[in-house]
Design a protein around this motif. Structure first.
Motif, PDB file in Angstrom:
ATOM      1  N   PHE A   5       0.825  -1.211   0.000  1.00 42.46           N
ATOM      2  CA  PHE A   5       0.000   0.000   0.000  1.00 42.46           C
ATOM      3  C   PHE A   5       0.858   1.260   0.000  1.00 42.46           C
ATOM      4  CE2 PHE A   5      -3.596  -2.588   1.896  1.00 42.46           C
ATOM      5  CZ  PHE A   5      -4.384  -2.508   0.758  1.00 42.46           C
ATOM      6  N   GLY A   6       1.972   1.216   0.728  1.00 44.59           N
ATOM      7  CA  GLY A   6       2.867   2.370   0.775  1.00 44.59           C
ATOM      8  C   GLY A   6       3.512   2.646  -0.573  1.00 44.59           C
ATOM      9  N   LEU A   7       3.919   1.597  -1.272  1.00 49.23           N
ATOM     10  CA  LEU A   7       4.507   1.772  -2.591  1.00 49.23           C
ATOM     11  C   LEU A   7       3.475   2.281  -3.597  1.00 49.23           C
ATOM     12  CD1 LEU A   7       6.847  -1.334  -2.849  1.00 49.23           C
ATOM     13  CD2 LEU A   7       7.507   1.070  -2.668  1.00 49.23           C
ATOM     14  N   LYS A   8       2.260   1.774  -3.482  1.00 46.76           N
ATOM     15  CA  LYS A   8       1.195   2.248  -4.372  1.00 46.76           C
ATOM     16  C   LYS A   8       0.947   3.742  -4.142  1.00 46.76           C
ATOM     17  CE  LYS A   8      -3.603   1.439  -5.667  1.00 46.76           C
ATOM     18  NZ  LYS A   8      -4.339   2.565  -5.158  1.00 46.76           N
ATOM     19  N   ALA A   9       0.894   4.159  -2.894  1.00 40.63           N
ATOM     20  CA  ALA A   9       0.678   5.569  -2.573  1.00 40.63           C
ATOM     21  C   ALA A   9       1.879   6.414  -2.983  1.00 40.63           C
ATOM     22  CB  ALA A   9       0.401   5.734  -1.075  1.00 40.63           C
ATOM     23  N   LEU A  10       3.071   5.833  -2.923  1.00 42.95           N
ATOM     24  CA  LEU A  10       4.283   6.562  -3.302  1.00 42.95           C
ATOM     25  C   LEU A  10       4.253   6.972  -4.774  1.00 42.95           C
ATOM     26  CD1 LEU A  10       7.180   7.467  -2.446  1.00 42.95           C
ATOM     27  CD2 LEU A  10       7.949   5.226  -3.220  1.00 42.95           C
ATOM     28  N   PHE A  11       3.729   6.108  -5.618  1.00 48.70           N
ATOM     29  CA  PHE A  11       3.708   6.381  -7.049  1.00 48.70           C
ATOM     30  C   PHE A  11       2.420   7.039  -7.511  1.00 48.70           C
ATOM     31  CE2 PHE A  11       6.946   3.004  -6.749  1.00 48.70           C
ATOM     32  CZ  PHE A  11       8.005   3.741  -7.255  1.00 48.70           C
ATOM     33  N   ARG A  21       0.138  10.190   2.727  1.00 51.58           N
ATOM     34  CA  ARG A  21      -0.323   8.833   3.044  1.00 51.58           C
ATOM     35  C   ARG A  21       0.821   7.833   2.915  1.00 51.58           C
ATOM     36  NH1 ARG A  21      -4.515   5.721   3.989  1.00 51.58           N
ATOM     37  NH2 ARG A  21      -4.807   3.751   2.894  1.00 51.58           N
ATOM     38  N   SER A  22       1.646   7.987   1.883  1.00 53.07           N
ATOM     39  CA  SER A  22       2.785   7.101   1.694  1.00 53.07           C
ATOM     40  C   SER A  22       3.745   7.212   2.878  1.00 53.07           C
ATOM     41  CB  SER A  22       3.507   7.441   0.397  1.00 53.07           C
ATOM     42  OG  SER A  22       4.690   6.687   0.287  1.00 53.07           O
ATOM     43  N   ASN A  23       4.000   8.417   3.325  1.00 56.48           N
ATOM     44  CA  ASN A  23       4.882   8.639   4.464  1.00 56.48           C
ATOM     45  C   ASN A  23       4.320   7.965   5.715  1.00 56.48           C
ATOM     46  OD1 ASN A  23       6.817   9.546   6.181  1.00 56.48           O
ATOM     47  ND2 ASN A  23       6.345  11.713   5.969  1.00 56.48           N
ATOM     48  N   HIS A  24       3.031   8.118   5.934  1.00 55.92           N
ATOM     49  CA  HIS A  24       2.383   7.499   7.095  1.00 55.92           C
ATOM     50  C   HIS A  24       2.475   5.972   7.013  1.00 55.92           C
ATOM     51  CE1 HIS A  24      -0.470   6.748  10.289  1.00 55.92           C
ATOM     52  NE2 HIS A  24      -1.151   5.974   9.451  1.00 55.92           N
ATOM     53  N   LEU A  25       2.219   5.411   5.832  1.00 57.04           N
ATOM     54  CA  LEU A  25       2.262   3.958   5.678  1.00 57.04           C
ATOM     55  C   LEU A  25       3.675   3.420   5.859  1.00 57.04           C
ATOM     56  CD1 LEU A  25      -0.217   3.518   2.712  1.00 57.04           C
ATOM     57  CD2 LEU A  25      -0.491   2.608   5.017  1.00 57.04           C
TER      58      LEU A  25
END
Length: 68
Positions: A22-28, A37-41
């Motif tokens: 989920f973090g990688l998905k939010a990162l891109f 959100r990516s930072n939080h995940l």
């Protein structure tokens, strides 16, 4: 107790992998909200990894002292 710890380790590793995905998905994903959100995940992933490592250490200690 050994079986319970083994199951908890598997759950912790799965939680780390899911959070990483989920973090990688939010990162891109473009946008400031996605970046936050990516930072939080990713911070959540680090915490989950710490839990997984603690569980692994407890399991190794338990198995070495109990002869399992």
């Amino acid at each position: 107790m050994g079986n319970i710890v083994d199951i908890l380790i598997l759950i912790a590793i799965a939680a780390v992998a899911i959070t990483l995905g989920f973090g990688l998905k939010a990162l891109f994903t473009p946008g400031d909200a996605a970046r936050s959100r990516s930072n939080h995940l990713m911070r959540l992933r680090v915490g989950l990894q710490a839990v997984a490592v603690v569980l692994l250490v407890v399991a190794m200690w338990w198995k070495s002292t109990q002869g399992g």
